[in-house]
Each structure stands twice: as C-alpha cells, then as structure tokens.
Design an enzyme around this catalytic site. Structure first.
Site, PDB file in Angstrom:
ATOM      1  N   GLU B  54      43.848  40.390 -49.097  1.00  0.00           N
ATOM      2  CA  GLU B  54      44.296  41.723 -48.360  1.00  0.00           C
ATOM      3  C   GLU B  54      42.860  42.387 -48.186  1.00  0.00           C
ATOM      4  O   GLU B  54      42.822  43.021 -47.379  1.00  0.00           O
ATOM      5  CB  GLU B  54      45.073  42.416 -49.287  1.00  0.00           C
ATOM      6  CG  GLU B  54      46.661  41.732 -49.380  1.00  0.00           C
ATOM      7  CD  GLU B  54      46.799  40.695 -50.231  1.00  0.00           C
ATOM      8  OE1 GLU B  54      45.876  40.574 -51.285  1.00  0.00           O
ATOM      9  OE2 GLU B  54      47.941  40.255 -50.301  1.00  0.00           O
ATOM     10  N   PHE B 116      60.586  43.660 -59.409  1.00  0.00           N
ATOM     11  CA  PHE B 116      59.469  42.749 -59.096  1.00  0.00           C
ATOM     12  C   PHE B 116      58.583  43.049 -57.846  1.00  0.00           C
ATOM     13  O   PHE B 116      59.218  43.601 -56.818  1.00  0.00           O
ATOM     14  CB  PHE B 116      60.036  41.452 -58.700  1.00  0.00           C
ATOM     15  CG  PHE B 116      58.843  40.415 -58.438  1.00  0.00           C
ATOM     16  CD1 PHE B 116      58.008  39.971 -59.482  1.00  0.00           C
ATOM     17  CD2 PHE B 116      58.575  39.575 -57.391  1.00  0.00           C
ATOM     18  CE1 PHE B 116      56.940  39.085 -59.337  1.00  0.00           C
ATOM     19  CE2 PHE B 116      57.949  38.786 -57.158  1.00  0.00           C
ATOM     20  CZ  PHE B 116      56.933  38.467 -58.011  1.00  0.00           C
ATOM     21  N   GLN B 117      57.092  43.315 -58.366  1.00  0.00           N
ATOM     22  CA  GLN B 117      56.261  43.623 -57.138  1.00  0.00           C
ATOM     23  C   GLN B 117      56.211  45.118 -56.642  1.00  0.00           C
ATOM     24  O   GLN B 117      56.050  45.203 -55.738  1.00  0.00           O
ATOM     25  CB  GLN B 117      56.041  42.853 -56.315  1.00  0.00           C
ATOM     26  CG  GLN B 117      55.303  41.265 -56.736  1.00  0.00           C
ATOM     27  CD  GLN B 117      55.194  40.475 -55.430  1.00  0.00           C
ATOM     28  OE1 GLN B 117      55.579  40.260 -54.398  1.00  0.00           O
ATOM     29  NE2 GLN B 117      53.916  39.720 -55.733  1.00  0.00           N
ATOM     30  N   LYS B 166      61.919  47.316 -47.956  1.00  0.00           N
ATOM     31  CA  LYS B 166      62.501  45.841 -47.433  1.00  0.00           C
ATOM     32  C   LYS B 166      63.887  46.109 -46.815  1.00  0.00           C
ATOM     33  O   LYS B 166      63.912  45.646 -45.734  1.00  0.00           O
ATOM     34  CB  LYS B 166      62.717  45.208 -48.670  1.00  0.00           C
ATOM     35  CG  LYS B 166      62.755  43.688 -48.446  1.00  0.00           C
ATOM     36  CD  LYS B 166      62.931  42.905 -49.778  1.00  0.00           C
ATOM     37  CE  LYS B 166      63.198  41.543 -49.369  1.00  0.00           C
ATOM     38  NZ  LYS B 166      62.837  40.904 -50.633  1.00  0.00           N
ATOM     39  N   MET B 476      19.208  45.109 -55.001  1.00  0.00           N
ATOM     40  CA  MET B 476      19.012  46.522 -55.227  1.00  0.00           C
ATOM     41  C   MET B 476      18.758  47.042 -56.798  1.00  0.00           C
ATOM     42  O   MET B 476      18.213  47.961 -57.232  1.00  0.00           O
ATOM     43  CB  MET B 476      19.863  47.308 -54.355  1.00  0.00           C
ATOM     44  CG  MET B 476      19.728  48.662 -54.169  1.00  0.00           C
ATOM     45  SD  MET B 476      18.024  49.264 -53.408  1.00  0.00           S
ATOM     46  CE  MET B 476      18.590  49.385 -51.595  1.00  0.00           C
TER      47      MET B 476
HETATM   48  C1  LIG Z   1      31.440  46.470 -55.027  1.00  0.00           C
HETATM   49  C2  LIG Z   1      30.191  46.828 -55.671  1.00  0.00           C
HETATM   50  N1  LIG Z   1      29.916  46.401 -56.738  1.00  0.00           N
HETATM   51  C3  LIG Z   1      28.810  46.891 -57.302  1.00  0.00           C
HETATM   52  C4  LIG Z   1      27.621  47.434 -56.219  1.00  0.00           C
HETATM   53  C5  LIG Z   1      26.329  48.087 -56.703  1.00  0.00           C
HETATM   54  N2  LIG Z   1      25.447  47.543 -56.003  1.00  0.00           N
HETATM   55  C6  LIG Z   1      24.711  47.986 -55.083  1.00  0.00           C
HETATM   56  S1  LIG Z   1      23.488  47.101 -54.189  1.00  0.00           S
HETATM   57  C7  LIG Z   1      23.886  45.589 -55.284  1.00  0.00           C
HETATM   58  C8  LIG Z   1      22.899  44.496 -55.315  1.00  0.00           C
HETATM   59  C9  LIG Z   1      23.378  43.689 -53.960  1.00  0.00           C
HETATM   60  O1  LIG Z   1      22.930  42.518 -54.076  1.00  0.00           O
HETATM   61  P1  LIG Z   1      22.707  41.341 -53.154  1.00  0.00           P
HETATM   62  O2  LIG Z   1      24.196  41.362 -52.280  1.00  0.00           O
HETATM   63  O3  LIG Z   1      22.257  40.226 -53.518  1.00  0.00           O
HETATM   64  O4  LIG Z   1      22.054  42.095 -51.801  1.00  0.00           O
HETATM   65  P2  LIG Z   1      20.293  42.413 -51.971  1.00  0.00           P
HETATM   66  O5  LIG Z   1      20.120  43.781 -52.696  1.00  0.00           O
HETATM   67  O6  LIG Z   1      19.595  41.278 -53.147  1.00  0.00           O
HETATM   68  O7  LIG Z   1      19.764  42.208 -50.630  1.00  0.00           O
HETATM   69  C10 LIG Z   1      24.881  46.069 -56.389  1.00  0.00           C
HETATM   70  C11 LIG Z   1      25.212  45.225 -57.451  1.00  0.00           C
HETATM   71  C12 LIG Z   1      28.106  47.775 -55.057  1.00  0.00           C
HETATM   72  N3  LIG Z   1      27.626  48.572 -54.069  1.00  0.00           N
HETATM   73  N4  LIG Z   1      29.459  47.531 -54.484  1.00  0.00           N
END
Ligand SMILES: Cc1ncc(C[n+]2csc(CCOP(=O)(O)OP(=O)(O)O)c2C)c(N)n1
Lengths: 74, 561
Positions: B54, B116-117, B166, B476
């Site tokens: 979803e 349920f659900q 429903k 990042m």
């Molecule tokens: C759902 C979610 N979980 C955690 C984060 C925190 N977060 C921000 S950037 C990042 C790293 C992203 O890594 P990647 O997809 O490998 O991209 P890169 O930065 O290496 O280009 C994380 C874990 C987020 N933004 N969204």
C-alpha cells in the site's frame, strides 16, 4: 490562555483542534463543548498553558480547518 | 416511478468516473472487495494498477499527481492496508500533493468491537490528512466523494482519506451527480488584498537588490509564466527551493537554495534588501539558523495559506491569495529595472562555485562521482524528461546538476524526506505523463525500501529509467557521521544484493558500471532501450555533498569542502 471556538457540528472536529494543541505541547486545563445559539453550531471553550506568541500561530492553523467558523483567544 | 438504485461500491466508482479518474493505484483486501469488484467491471474506463504494497500505491498516486497536476487516487483495505498508507499521507500533506485515499472499513455495527482487521484509521490519520471522513451509509457516498475531491485540490492541496464501511459498499442507494463549488466553513483560498500588493510593489520599486524565492506553490498554482513576467520586467533573480521551479535555460533562474543548495543564492540571500517569497514556507532546511537568516532584508510573502505567514520568519508585507492572481497584479505595479550590478554579483559567485563543481564533475580520482553521472544523463536525456529522486546524497547532487528545461520536471520527497518514495512515484509519474521520459535516480538504501514495486512492471510496460547510484552506504547518514560523529559509521554500511540479477528476476534489463570510460555508452544504451532499464553505477564510497550549510548545534556557515 482561554480559547473560544465556534464550529459547525462535524464529528471529530474537536480532535483536530486538540491534536494541533498537543503538537506544540500545550497543556490543556479545561475543555467544554456545548451547543451555541444557532442550530448545528457548537462552541468549544478551552483553557491551555502557553504563550501569546505561540497561541497566535496555532490559532491560524486551527482556523484553516474545515468546519471552524471563528476563533478567539485572550 | 421506479428510481434505479445501485450498490454503494458501484456509486463510488461512478463518482470516480465523473471526477475523470483514469488510473488508481491500490491493493485489495477483505473490507474493500466490493469496490475492487466494481472497479473491475468498469475496467475499460478506469484502470486499477496493482502495486505490491500500500505504501507503493500511495507514493505512485503522489507521483501521478505531481507530474499531471490532477488528483492521485489510491485504495486499500482496512486495518493493515490502511495503516500502510500513513507514511504517504504524511508525505503528501507536507508536500501539498492532492490525493484521495479510499480505505475499506469493517461494517458499521462492528465498529469498536476489535473486529478482524478493524483499525481506527480516522483517528490515526488526523495529523497527516487535510481532511478525513468515514462513510457509514451508501446514500452519503456521492456527496462525500465529490466534496473530498474538492477539498483535496482546492487552496493548498493535500491528502484526503475516505474510510468506507463494508456495509455502505454493499447497500443500495440512488446515484446522483452533485456539483461542488463551495464547502461551507472552509477557507480554501483567501481574498486578495490589493493594498498589500501596492505596498509590496513600492518596496520592490525602491529595492536595489531584490531576490525572489519560489517554492512548489507556483507549480501548484500553474503560475510559472506569471512568475517569469514579474522577474523579467524588474530583472529580479529567482532562486528556488528543492521543490520549486527551475529553468536552466532562463538567465534569471539562479539555482537552488538551502542546506545543499547552490552557493550564489545562498550567499546572496544574506545580502539582498528585499526577499520576495512565493509559495514557499521557509523550511528549516532552507533557512538554517533563523536568527541570522536574511535579517538585513524586508520580506514580502505571497502565500495561499494564512498560517504560513510569519510562522518561521517574520514577514513585513504579507500578500495572501492564489499567486496565479496576485503575481500579475504585482507585475502591473512594479517598474522596469535593469539591476546590472546585482545580477553581476550572482555571476561572480557562480564562477566561484564552478570551481567547487570541478571536483564533482571532473574529478581526478579513479572512483566515480554522482555529479558526473548526472552530467551524462543531461547529455542524453530528452529535453522534457522528468527526474524522480529518492532521498539522500544522490537527491541533492541530482537536484543541483540536473538540467531543467520544462515545468513539473522534478519529483522528490521534500518536506518529509521519505526514503523509498522514488521508485513507486516514478511508476505513478509514468502513468500521469505517458509521453515524457521518466528517470528515477535512487540510492542503494532507498531502492531496498520499496523495490517490490518493480512487480508493477511485470504487467505494465513502463519504460522508466532507473539509475541506481550505489555507494555501499546510507550515504547521507555516513556523511553526517564523518562530519559530526568522528567517523563512527554506526549502522550505515550496507551489504547489498546483486541488483542486476534482482532486476532480471523482474524481466528488467540492466547493467552494472564501475569504470568511467563505460559510462557514456551505458547511459546512451539505457535511454535507447524501449523498456524499463536499471543502470547500477558503483560510485565513490566516502563522498561528501558540498557546499553544505551546517545548521543548529553544529554552527552556521557554508562549508565548501
Ligand atoms: C524512511 C526513511 N528512513 C530513514 C531516513 C534517514 N536517511 C536520510 S538519507 C539516508 C541515507 C540514504 O541512503 P541511500 O539511499 O543509499 O542514498 P545515498 O545517500 O547514499 O545517495 C537515510 C537513512 C529517511 N530519510 N527515510
């Protein structure tokens, strides 16, 4: 601060108001919901702990919600 | 006379048809089966795209809405189906995307019994929807559906969730076409105050160094031409937020502001005398430390939502209203001006920035940089291609170096920063813009959050181009660990699967590139291919995105390296 809100009697509208207050950690001291004079219109009376500046911003956020007619605080 | 009655689910679908919904994204389940059944009966007119989760459905609806400007629709069942939508709702709310989510619910008499659900999705979703509502009776369907579409797209757009029990789907009722122009006690769009516009014009006419900051509001209002008219008449440079308008062909567009934005607009924000903010909300990733942000400037704010004015930054002249209407009124009142010196300040700083760019684009190191890959994409992409990016280093680099030449060309999760957004959003975008090239730039981390949506491609031939920039890290996060946590790389290194074989499992062609000299050919091959394609590129493992405005507790300055 005291807040007085006129709202149409949409179910759960008070939830939206309280969620907005909660989001900024305002503590709620008093809440009353009653019918206003006109039909289908409710009055929420609240008392919360917060500053004037912060209530000003939250009031604008409350005001934009569907069903809120007016909001006053003092 | 016998008035014809229809099943609730049938009435729902009829209303969707009136709203001209062509595609909707969804996942079936017990509490929504009747709607699925009715949708299938109308398959010639409305196409239900089966996603694999979803969250994928709602992100796809967001991608569809962002590229087409229409309302995106997704459907799911009650309970887990409904809760799986929450991330997407939060994302759509903060990024002002008009979407409708239809969730099934247990029958009315079972509400509150832990059936349920059963889940109380209305109360769960309050903080992440513009509006939400339950339909307990078939006779309410027409009214509520039309009203929901009206609310989703009016004023500042946003997500609306409709929870339909429903029994309401199964009951019979009369179908009637209801028109909605107004909802009572709903301030969708404030009235324009001409005296504020006059005040703003006086400030602008007296200004020597005005700067426009645009956000997504201008795209949502479809006011790009109006914006350009203002900027061209008075020669005011336009800087943009991550989601704002960019046009690399236009000399007055000076780039992106914010934490990883372009150097010139970031530096000059603190030197301008008038800041004209249009359809943006001064997010903290844009402003950095608000105590020192543009304090020398007077601020004019064109906004559709009153609560955004003065929320983060004090505003001198608020101009409320739809900027499609307010911009021309403002343009009428501003005087033509050359502003040679101010414009040349930008050019001088842009030259300095090019030096920083050298490191990204023409590196002497053996390992590949994300920047040079975006540069090659620019070389071979179609002019009006749409770039969909995920969240992380690649998002910032792609937004910085991508060559934008037409509107609605960038789709990314801005306010919420939802990893895993891009792959389903790219699929949704392809449905929304069949004739545009869709390029999905994604990190190895984000790809693994929603790659199950590759399954959509098994049934639908969507020639989307997936560029996976693999650095073996949650890049990042690793950058921040390097800069602020003494290089302790806590849980940010990834052990990755073989992405190309994964793509093959879904019948998607792909290639993995590790050497610089192979890039141009591979990028060209990707664009020449007329089906979906995964291009995995192994990039430098410990690369940092600069310039960077370090914020808050970490001090306030633009770090160049
Ligand atoms: C759902 C979610 N979980 C955690 C984060 C925190 N977060 C921000 S950037 C990042 C790293 C992203 O890594 P990647 O997809 O490998 O991209 P890169 O930065 O290496 O280009 C994380 C874990 C987020 N933004 N969204």
């Amino acid at each position: 601060m005291k807040i007085s809100i006129l709202a149409s009697n949409i179910e759960r509208l008070i939830n939206r108001v309280i969620i907005l207050l909660n989001r900024s950690n305002f503590s709620l001291i008093y809440l009353n919901i009653s019918y206003a004079k006109k039909p289908y219109i409710m009055r929420y009376t609240l008392e919360v702990k917060c500053t004037e500046v912060s209530i000003d911003k939250i009031a604008k956020q409350i005001e934009k919600h569907l069903g809120i007619i007016s909001i006053l605080y003092y | 006379m016998n008035i014809k009655k229809y099943k609730g689910s049938e009435i729902l679908v009829k209303n969707l048809l009136i709203e001209r919904v062509e595609y909707l994204f969804g996942y079936p389940g017990g509490a929504i089966m009747s709607v699925s059944d009715s949708l299938d009966r109308h398959a010639g007119h409305i196409c239900h795209i089966l996603t694999r989760h979803e969250q994928g459905a709602i992100h796809a609806a967001q991608g569809y809405a962002r590229v087409s400007g229409k309302v995106g629709v997704c459907i799911s069942t009650s309970g887990p189906g409904a809760t799986n939508l929450i991330t997407g709702l939060a994302d759509a709310l903060i990024d002002s995307t008009p979407i409708i989510c239809i969730t099934g619910q247990v029958s009315y008499n079972l509400l509150g019994t832990d059936a349920f659900q059963e889940t109380n999705i209305l109360d769960i979703s309050f903080p992440v929807t513009k509006w939400n509502v339950q339909i307990p009776r078939a006779q309410d369907i027409c009214q509520t559906i039309r009203k929901s579409f009206f609310i989703a797209r009016s004023g500042r757009p946003g997500p609306v969730l409709i929870d339909i029990t429903k029994d309401a789907q199964l009951q019979e009722a009369i179908f009637e076409e209801i028109l909605f122009h107004k909802v009572s006690y709903f301030r969708s769009c404030p009235k324009v105050e001409v005296n504020k516009i006059e005040e703003a014009a006086i400030l602008i006419n007296a200004a020597k160094r005005p700067l426009i900051l645009v956000g997504q509001g201008v795209i949502l209002a479809e006011a790009e031409e109006e914006l350009k008219a203002l900027s061209e008449k008075a020669n005011i440079p336009i800087a943009s937020t991550l989601l704002g308008i960019r046009d690399n062909n236009h000399p007055l567009f000076v780039g992106m502001i914010g934490m990883h934005g372009h150097y010139a607009p970031n530096v000059l924000t603190n030197q301008c005398d008038i800041l004209i903010a249009i359809g943006m909300r001064f997010d903290d990733r844009v402003t950095g430390n608000i105590n020192i942000y543009a304090i020398q400037a007077q601020i004019i704010h064109l906004e559709i939502e009153a609560c955004e004015i003065g929320k983060n930054i004090p505003c001198d002249v608020p101009v409320l209203g739809d900027c499609k209407k307010t911009l021309p009124l403002l343009t009428e009142r501003v005087q033509e001006n050359i502003r040679q010196e101010w414009i040349s300040d930008f050019i001088t700083i842009q030259k300095q920035e090019e030096k920083i760019g050298q490191k990204d684009l023409y590196t002497k190191k053996e390992s590949l940089t994300m920047g040079e890959i975006i540069q090659w994409i620019n070389q071979y992409k179609n002019k009006n291609a749409v770039m969909v990016t995920d969240v992380g280093q690649h998002q910032m680099i792609a937004s910085r170096y991508f060559y934008f030449s037409s509107s609605k060309s960038q789709i990314t999760s801005g306010g919420l920063g939802t990893m895993g957004f891009s792959l389903p959003a790219a699929m949704g975008a392809k449905f929304g813009a069949r004739y545009r090239q869709i390029i999905c730039v994604i990190g190895d981390g984000g790809f693994q959050m929603t790659f199950q949506e590759l399954g959509i491609l098994l049934k639908n031939n969507l020639p989307i181009k997936i560029v996976l920039l693999n650095n073996g890290f949650l890049g990042m996060v690793r950058q921040w660990q390097e800069l602020f946590f003494k290089r302790r790389y806590a849980f940010s290194a990834l052990l990755n699967p073989d992405f190309i074989r994964l793509a093959q499992a879904y019948n998607i062609s792909g290639k993995k590139i590790e050497k610089r000299k192979k890039i141009p050919e591979a990028v060209k091959e990707m664009f020449d291919c007329n089906t979906a394609y995964l291009l995995e590129i192994i990039v430098e493992r410990e690369y940092n995105v600069f310039p960077m405005i370090t914020i808050g507790t970490y001090g306030d300055e633009i770090r160049l390296y």
